[in-house]
Design an enzyme around this catalytic site. Structure first.
Site, mmCIF file in Angstrom:
data_model
loop_
_atom_site.group_PDB
_atom_site.id
_atom_site.type_symbol
_atom_site.label_atom_id
_atom_site.label_comp_id
_atom_site.label_asym_id
_atom_site.label_seq_id
_atom_site.Cartn_x
_atom_site.Cartn_y
_atom_site.Cartn_z
ATOM 1 C CG HIS A 1 -3.179 -5.952 1.571
ATOM 2 N ND1 HIS A 1 -3.849 -6.634 0.594
ATOM 3 C CD2 HIS A 1 -3.489 -4.701 1.145
ATOM 4 C CE1 HIS A 1 -4.373 -6.373 -0.090
ATOM 5 N NE2 HIS A 1 -4.314 -4.854 0.117
ATOM 6 C CG ASN B 1 -2.201 1.232 1.136
ATOM 7 O OD1 ASN B 1 -2.192 1.615 -0.017
ATOM 8 N ND2 ASN B 1 -2.606 1.450 2.404
ATOM 9 C CG ASP C 1 -4.417 -7.369 -3.808
ATOM 10 O OD1 ASP C 1 -5.252 -8.194 -3.868
ATOM 11 O OD2 ASP C 1 -4.321 -6.066 -3.481
ATOM 12 C CD GLU D 1 -1.977 -0.193 -3.630
ATOM 13 O OE1 GLU D 1 -2.696 0.983 -3.807
ATOM 14 O OE2 GLU D 1 -2.520 -1.390 -3.167
ATOM 15 C CG ASN E 1 -7.400 -6.371 -5.785
ATOM 16 O OD1 ASN E 1 -7.902 -6.040 -4.729
ATOM 17 N ND2 ASN E 1 -6.526 -5.770 -6.377
#
Length: 264
Positions: free
Chosen positions: A255, A9, A152, A35, A154
């Site tokens: 996360h 993140n 990830d 990310e 998603n």
């Protein structure tokens, strides 16, 4: 072989909150990040050149978006950025590296948003990526090798993969068509969800919790961070766990790291 995956993140922000300290104490041999949202020159030395690690950074062409990375104790034999789809070649969503007989990839699949272009992008990504997964599995297995795609994804695959599944049936990440796509990756294409293979009946364990409200305190999370492996490698998995922070204050991302241990 110990492999960890985590969506940071924003790597610059995570570095200020505890990522550097976590990296210094982890037992992982390969760490996959998603990310990252940073170029190499924007990162301090402790992040881009940490002692004892080789770093492969694959930022997105669109600055401040996406970005994936691989940290490894040994230098990779080979590195590939992207998966051959022109639209997503510079999107900072896929990097893959070879370590002996195992390839490890870091994936950041688009998150999507129902009724927007972001969801259309996610659907286009899934359409081309499943083709790549099928082709790549055939390639690595023909060479007597294995592949694990960490990251990830998603998508929460099953009801057991998110706390409030009833309220999210029409939201991106738990749409029927997304879940069916992931089922195809596991059934038709033949990959294995490593965590679920070891913990078939457990709720979660969740790996993402919204910063809003008390989602983390109430463990109202989603399991969207996976290690998806070829069957040979998945069969060697001995342990899989989510490294959930002890408290909300100790989190350095929304996360948590997901770690798997594979027998040699």
């Amino acid at each position: 072989m110990i492999v960890t995956t985590v969506n940071v993140n924003g790597l610059r922000a995570a570095a200020k909150k505890g990522f550097v300290e976590w990296l210094a104490q982890t037992s992982a041999e390969v760490v996959c990040l998603q990310e990252t949202r940073a170029e190499a020159e924007q990162l301090p030395g402790a992040v881009i050149e940490p002692q004892g690690w080789h770093v492969v950074l694959a930022p997105a062409a669109a600055k401040g978006r996406a970005g994936v990375a691989l940290y490894s104790r040994v230098r990779p034999d080979a590195v590939r950025v992207g998966f051959g789809a022109e639209e997503f070649e510079d999107s900072g969503r896929y990097v893959e590296a070879d370590f002996g007989a195992v390839s490890v990839a870091s994936l950041y699949l688009p998150s999507g948003e129902v009724g927007t272009e972001r969801q259309e992008e996610k659907e286009r990504f899934m359409a081309v990526f499943i083709e790549y997964l099928a082709k790549r599995r055939a390639e690595v297995e023909a060479a007597g090798r294995e592949l694990v795609v960490c990251g990830d994804w998603n998508i929460a695959h099953r009801e057991a993969d998110l706390k409030n599944w009833r309220a999210n049936r029409k939201n991106a990440g738990f749409l029927p068509e997304e879940r069916e796509w992931l089922s195809r990756v596991l059934s038709e294409v033949g990959y294995v969800d490593v965590m679920r293979s070891l913990l078939p009946d457990q709720e979660g364990p969740y790996s993402w919790w919204s910063y809003r409200g008390k989602a983390f305190d109430n463990d109202a999370g989603w399991r969207i961070d996976y290690q998806i492996a070829t069957p040979g490698l998945a069969g060697r998995a001995r342990e899989a766990k989510v490294e959930r922070a002890a408290s909300h204050e100790q989190r350095w991302s929304d996360h948590a790291p997901v770690t798997a241990v594979y027998a040699g």
